[in-house]
Design an enzyme around this catalytic site. Structure first.
Site, PDB file in Angstrom:
ATOM      1  N   SER A   1       0.830  -1.216   0.000  1.00 47.15           N
ATOM      2  CA  SER A   1       0.000   0.000   0.000  1.00 47.15           C
ATOM      3  C   SER A   1       0.862   1.264   0.000  1.00 47.15           C
ATOM      4  CB  SER A   1      -0.882   0.046   1.256  1.00 47.15           C
ATOM      5  OG  SER A   1      -1.839  -0.979   1.236  1.00 47.15           O
TER       6      SER A   1
ATOM      7  N   ASP B   1     -14.997   3.430   8.166  1.00 44.51           N
ATOM      8  CA  ASP B   1     -15.500   3.194   6.815  1.00 44.51           C
ATOM      9  C   ASP B   1     -15.751   4.552   6.173  1.00 44.51           C
ATOM     10  OD1 ASP B   1     -16.782   2.631   4.484  1.00 44.51           O
ATOM     11  OD2 ASP B   1     -18.238   1.241   5.356  1.00 44.51           O
TER      12      ASP B   1
ATOM     13  N   TYR C   1      -8.952   3.662 -16.706  1.00 42.74           N
ATOM     14  CA  TYR C   1      -9.085   4.362 -15.418  1.00 42.74           C
ATOM     15  C   TYR C   1     -10.508   4.926 -15.279  1.00 42.74           C
ATOM     16  CZ  TYR C   1      -7.157   6.519 -11.205  1.00 42.74           C
ATOM     17  OH  TYR C   1      -6.887   6.870  -9.902  1.00 42.74           O
TER      18      TYR C   1
ATOM     19  N   LYS D   1     -11.070  11.219  -9.334  1.00 43.54           N
ATOM     20  CA  LYS D   1      -9.825  11.916  -8.958  1.00 43.54           C
ATOM     21  C   LYS D   1      -9.870  13.393  -9.372  1.00 43.54           C
ATOM     22  CE  LYS D   1      -7.402   8.522  -7.068  1.00 43.54           C
ATOM     23  NZ  LYS D   1      -7.314   8.429  -5.589  1.00 43.54           N
TER      24      LYS D   1
ATOM     25  N   LEU E   1      -2.436  -3.660  -4.144  1.00 44.86           N
ATOM     26  CA  LEU E   1      -3.601  -4.555  -4.179  1.00 44.86           C
ATOM     27  C   LEU E   1      -4.703  -3.975  -5.076  1.00 44.86           C
ATOM     28  CD1 LEU E   1      -4.717  -7.175  -2.997  1.00 44.86           C
ATOM     29  CD2 LEU E   1      -5.479  -5.890  -0.984  1.00 44.86           C
ATOM     30  N   SER E   2      -4.905  -2.682  -5.010  1.00 44.66           N
ATOM     31  CA  SER E   2      -5.918  -2.022  -5.851  1.00 44.66           C
ATOM     32  C   SER E   2      -5.630  -2.218  -7.329  1.00 44.66           C
ATOM     33  CB  SER E   2      -5.941  -0.525  -5.584  1.00 44.66           C
ATOM     34  OG  SER E   2      -6.646  -0.259  -4.416  1.00 44.66           O
TER      35      SER E   2
END
Ligand code: NDP
Ligand code: KAL
Length: 257
Positions: free
Chosen positions: A20, A67, A158, A165, A197-198
């Protein structure tokens, strides 16, 4: 750099594992002497984080669930942090999400729900988190979020995240204006591609890395440490004159045609 952030309470949101961006940032901040407070969403992330902290001998000040999709969860998390830590000096927002099926094919096919989900978690969360953290940033402070060049240009696949973004970067400027009154700065770091991971399993990632190695002025990819150190800079007094800015850490890729 040991003393850049000594005695400062910094909240880091978004460590999922050792790859990360938030973990790269954690190491830079730890080396600069910060007291670190972490938030996580999934239990699995908390377990990975605790193992990493243990392995690297980093003693967290607090580890709190949050969250970013849920206002109440954000409110509770910051209330807890504020009560225990007293003052927050810095905040790292390193959170984004879009449905994998919206990260391929045409942007024109984006569903309303998928669009709103990406905006909710990836852009609105910065607004909500800034509002809550601000209450405890009574000595001024610095907030840093993570963005990508897909906000500025069309990057294949994307798609819906590009729109999220773009909203995030605009939010950085508007939030900077609001909280500047309290001597709080808000900036974004626009990193080059990092295999996290994303990014896993999403079509076209390798092409982005090759393009950077071929075209960027520095002709190499960036790594977690480089992104971590620029976050550290923006959180520190060295950047006391910088706000509302999007700073690229992409080996110069954004400058070339
Ligand atoms: P990671 O997968 O490591 O981190 C993504 C994080 O987002 C996870 O910790 C995840 O937590 C968190 N998250 C997602 N939804 C929520 C939610 N609702 N509430 C709280 N946390 C949530 O990927 P990266 O490190 O790559 O991503 C971090 C940031 O960097 C993102 O904003 C991303 O867009 C940005 N970025 C990434 C680049 C890259 O090449 N990797 C390049 C430029 C920017 P959990 O797993 O616990 O749900
Ligand atoms: C052009 C690039 C290639 C990849 C395209 C889109 C990447 C979008 C990022 C977005 C945050 C990814 C996801 O939301 C993935 C999600 O659908 C599935 N993954 C998960 O649920 C995991 C388990 C958790 C931890 O992930 C999250 N996010 O919670 C962009 C590349 C070159 C650069 C990247 C990856 C930019 C970026 O913004 O992350």
């Amino acid at each position: 750099m040991t003393s850049l952030l000594s005695g400062k309470n910094i909240v880091v949101m978004g460590v999922a594992n050792n790859r990360s961006i938030a973990w790269g940032i954690t190491q830079s901040l730890h080396n600069a002497g910060a007291n670190l407070i972490f938030t996580y969403r999934q239990e699995r992330s908390k377990q990975k984080l605790n193992k990493l902290l243990d392995k690297h001998g980093i003693e967290p000040r607090m580890v709190v669930p949050c969250d970013a999709e849920d206002d109440q969860s954000i409110e509770q998390a910051f209330q807890k942090i504020g009560e225990e830590a007293g003052i927050i000096h810095g905040l790292v927002h390193s959170i984004a999400f879009a449905n994998a099926e919206e990260l391929q094919g045409e942007y024109a096919d984006t569903s309303r729900d998928g669009y709103l989900l990406a905006q909710n978690i990836s852009a609105y969360s910065l607004v909500a988190v800034t509002r809550e953290a601000r209450k405890y940033m009574t000595e001024g402070g610095s907030i840093v979020t993570q963005t990508y060049i897909g906000a500025e240009r069309v990057v294949p696949n994307y798609n819906v995240m590009g729109a999220a973004k773009a909203a995030l970067e605009a939010s950085v400027r508007y939030l900077a204006e609001d909280v500047g009154k309290d001597d709080i700065r808000v900036n974004a770091v626009s990193a080059g591609p990092l295999r996290t991971l994303s990014a896993k399993g999403i079509a076209g990632f390798n092409d982005k890395v090759s393009a950077v190695e071929e075209k960027a002025p520095l002709r190499r990819q960036v790594d977690q440490d480089q992104v971590g150190d620029v976050n550290l800079f923006l959180l520190s007094e060295l950047a006391r004159g910088v706000t509302g800015e999007v700073l690229h850490v992409d080996a110069g890729f954004h400058t070339v045609a």
